[in-house]
Scaffold this active site. Structure first.
Site, PDB file in Angstrom:
ATOM      1  N   GLU A 166       0.795  -1.228   0.000  1.00 10.96           N
ATOM      2  CA  GLU A 166       0.000   0.000   0.000  1.00 10.96           C
ATOM      3  C   GLU A 166       0.833   1.286   0.000  1.00 10.96           C
ATOM      4  OE1 GLU A 166      -2.990  -0.076   3.048  1.00 10.96           O
ATOM      5  OE2 GLU A 166      -3.999  -1.803   2.172  1.00 10.96           O
ATOM      6  N   GLU A 348      -5.438  -8.587   0.907  1.00 10.14           N
ATOM      7  CA  GLU A 348      -6.078  -8.226   2.180  1.00 10.14           C
ATOM      8  C   GLU A 348      -7.537  -7.935   1.918  1.00 10.14           C
ATOM      9  OE1 GLU A 348      -4.444  -4.966   4.472  1.00 10.14           O
ATOM     10  OE2 GLU A 348      -2.400  -5.668   4.129  1.00 10.14           O
TER      11      GLU A 348
HETATM   12  C1  FCB Z   1      -4.476  -1.981   5.490  1.00  7.83           C
HETATM   13  C2  FCB Z   1      -3.101  -2.329   6.012  1.00  7.83           C
HETATM   14  C3  FCB Z   1      -3.103  -3.362   7.107  1.00  7.83           C
HETATM   15  C4  FCB Z   1      -4.249  -3.170   8.064  1.00  7.83           C
HETATM   16  C5  FCB Z   1      -5.547  -3.049   7.304  1.00  7.83           C
HETATM   17  C6  FCB Z   1      -6.765  -2.911   8.183  1.00  7.83           C
HETATM   18  O1  FCB Z   1      -4.459  -0.700   4.973  1.00  7.83           O
HETATM   19  O2  FCB Z   1      -2.285  -2.800   4.962  1.00  7.83           O
HETATM   20  O3  FCB Z   1      -1.859  -3.315   7.742  1.00  7.83           O
HETATM   21  O4  FCB Z   1      -4.004  -2.093   8.867  1.00  7.83           O
HETATM   22  O5  FCB Z   1      -5.498  -1.961   6.436  1.00  7.83           O
END
Ligand code: FCB
Length: 454
Positions: A166, A348
């Site tokens: 990210e 994620e």
């Molecule tokens: C993302 C991050 C991760 C976590 C989630 C909820 O942006 O990569 O580390 O904090 O959000």
């Protein structure tokens, strides 16, 4: 509910990041990171919390791998803590830091769980921050040195590598909004950081491949599909601009070797930082794209520029993120069509809700199960529309240190009782376990890779 569109070799995973789970901040020669410094600065992290202990994954990982086995996971996505490996950011290598990841990787492989290794999930060595951090081009060079050290040690066993997690969050939340380490508030800094993160990615790709010839290398972007609040030309333009600033600012250089040309102010800031060859370096071919997605953005035009709008009809998680599964389908299909990545992993996806341990000692989290079921259905629909999605990683295995929110936001499918560090699988854990098992039992083997039934 199993999904016939999920291919036979689809990887089921869970994700986590070093600073959020490891703890053990002051042992075995680990150096200071910008998150240690930021957490120790009053007023930066909710309740003054830090990752100093976190889930103590550093010591408890064998038990946590037991939980992964119980889930039936194919893959675990974790990050390496740069200051454990190079406490000063470059130069002196700390063998004890490498030994830890060596043990972790061996234990995962022993359990037949594929390691997905992220090199940078936000914990820059403080020593590099003191020299200008990601605002300085030299940090991109230090990152390449770090990538080589890790790839040389683990590249014989780790196949799947990602450089960054990210970069938008690192650049803008860390350097323009000041809500993450290192806590700066400057648009110019954020733009410089974004360029140096991308550059370090492109420089590291061939270095990882050289050290680990079987490596498959990618990058993880947080992509949120943007939707205009209305059909008006103003709202449509505002949504397009946010899409450019958030999504295309990273997708275009990685896949096309150029920054989006509809953002003239940004381009004016970045232009002097681009050296000859940088954009070609950034566009080094990658094997897969990691997509992190939790929600979408609804954008309206406002007097001071685009602004996010709340959807009164929708359900929101504790992060104030709208539950909108179709946004994941949309972003996967769009990225596949417009950028043509060879493979995509959802690296994620998950939700924070106010979980409590009930009188029965268990954690009932029907909202999370519903969230995951909806988003997994959306992944199936994206695959049916042709997006090459090869795996899914739930965020997160364990409740953990949620950055500026401290421990107040629980994303785990396993509850962590922080005073005792006891792990309590939530109902969503058992749901995910059963979902994985059903998907294996019913999906038809893909012709190319026959697998035994069962
Ligand atoms: C993302 C991050 C991760 C976590 C989630 C909820 O942006 O990569 O580390 O904090 O959000």
């Amino acid at each position: 509910m199993s999904d016939p569109k999920i291919p036979a070799d689809f990887l089921w995973g869970a994700a986590a990041a070093a600073y959020q789970i490891e703890g053990a901040a002051n042992v075995d020669g680990r150096g200071e990171s910008i998150w240690d410094r930021f957490s120790a600065t009053p007023g930066k992290v909710r309740s003054g919390e830090s990752g100093a202990v976190a889930c103590d994954f550093y010591n408890r990982f064998p038990d946590d791998i037991g939980l992964m086995e119980e889930l039936g996971l194919d893959a675990f996505r974790f990050s390496v803590s740069w200051p454990r490996i190079l406490p000063e950011g470059r130069g002196h290598v700390n063998p004890a830091g490498l030994d830890f990841y060596d043990r972790l990787v061996d234990a995962l492989l022993e359990s037949e769980i594929e390691p997905f290794l992220t090199l940078y999930h936000w914990d820059l060595p403080q020593a590099l921050e003191d020299e200008g951090g990601w605002r300085a081009r030299s940090t991109a060079e230090a990152f390449v040195e770090y990538a080589a050290v890790v790839a040389e040690r683990l590249g014989d066993r780790v196949r799947n590598w990602t450089t960054h997690n990210e970069p938008w969050v690192v650049a803008w939340i860390g350097h323009e909004m000041g809500r993450h380490a290192p806590g700066l508030r400057s648009e110019a800094a954020a733009v410089a950081v974004s360029h140096h993160l991308l550059l370090s990615h492109g420089l590291a790709v061939p270095v990882i491949r050289a050290a680990a010839p079987d490596a498959r290398v990618g990058i993880v972007l947080d992509l949120w599909q943007t939707y205009p609040a209305s059909d008006s030309p103003e709202d449509t333009a505002a949504a397009l601009r946010v899409d450019g600033e958030h999504n295309r600012w990273f997708l275009d250089p990685v896949f096309r070797g150029e920054y989006p040309d509809d953002l003239p102010e940004r381009n004016a800031i970045v232009a002097p930082l681009i050296h000859d060859g940088d954009l070609e370096t950034i566009a080094a071919p990658i094997d897969f794209l990691g997509v992190n997605n939790y929600s979408r953005a609804i954008i309206a035009a406002g007097p001071e520029g685009p602004r996010p709008v709340r959807n009164p009809e929708a359900r929101y998680t504790e992060m104030e993120w709208e539950v909108f599964p179709d946004g994941l389908r949309a972003v996967l299909v769009r990225v596949a069509n417009e950028y043509g990545p060879a493979e995509i992993y959802v690296t994620e996806n998950g939700a924070s809700f106010g979980d409590v341990r009930g009188h029965d000692g268990r954690v009932h989290d029907p909202e999370r199960t519903e969230y995951l079921a909806g988003y997994l259905d959306a992944v199936g629909r994206a695959i049916a529309e042709g997006a090459p999605v090869r795996g899914y990683f739930v965020w997160s295995l364990l409740d953990n240190f949620e950055w500026a929110e401290g421990y107040s936001k629980r994303f785990g499918i396993v509850y962590v009782d922080y005073p005792t560090l006891e792990r309590v699988p939530k109902d969503s854990f058992y749901w995910y376990r059963d979902h994985i098992a059903r998907s294996r039992a019913t999906r038809s083997p893909s012709p190319a890779t026959p697998v035994a039934a069962g």
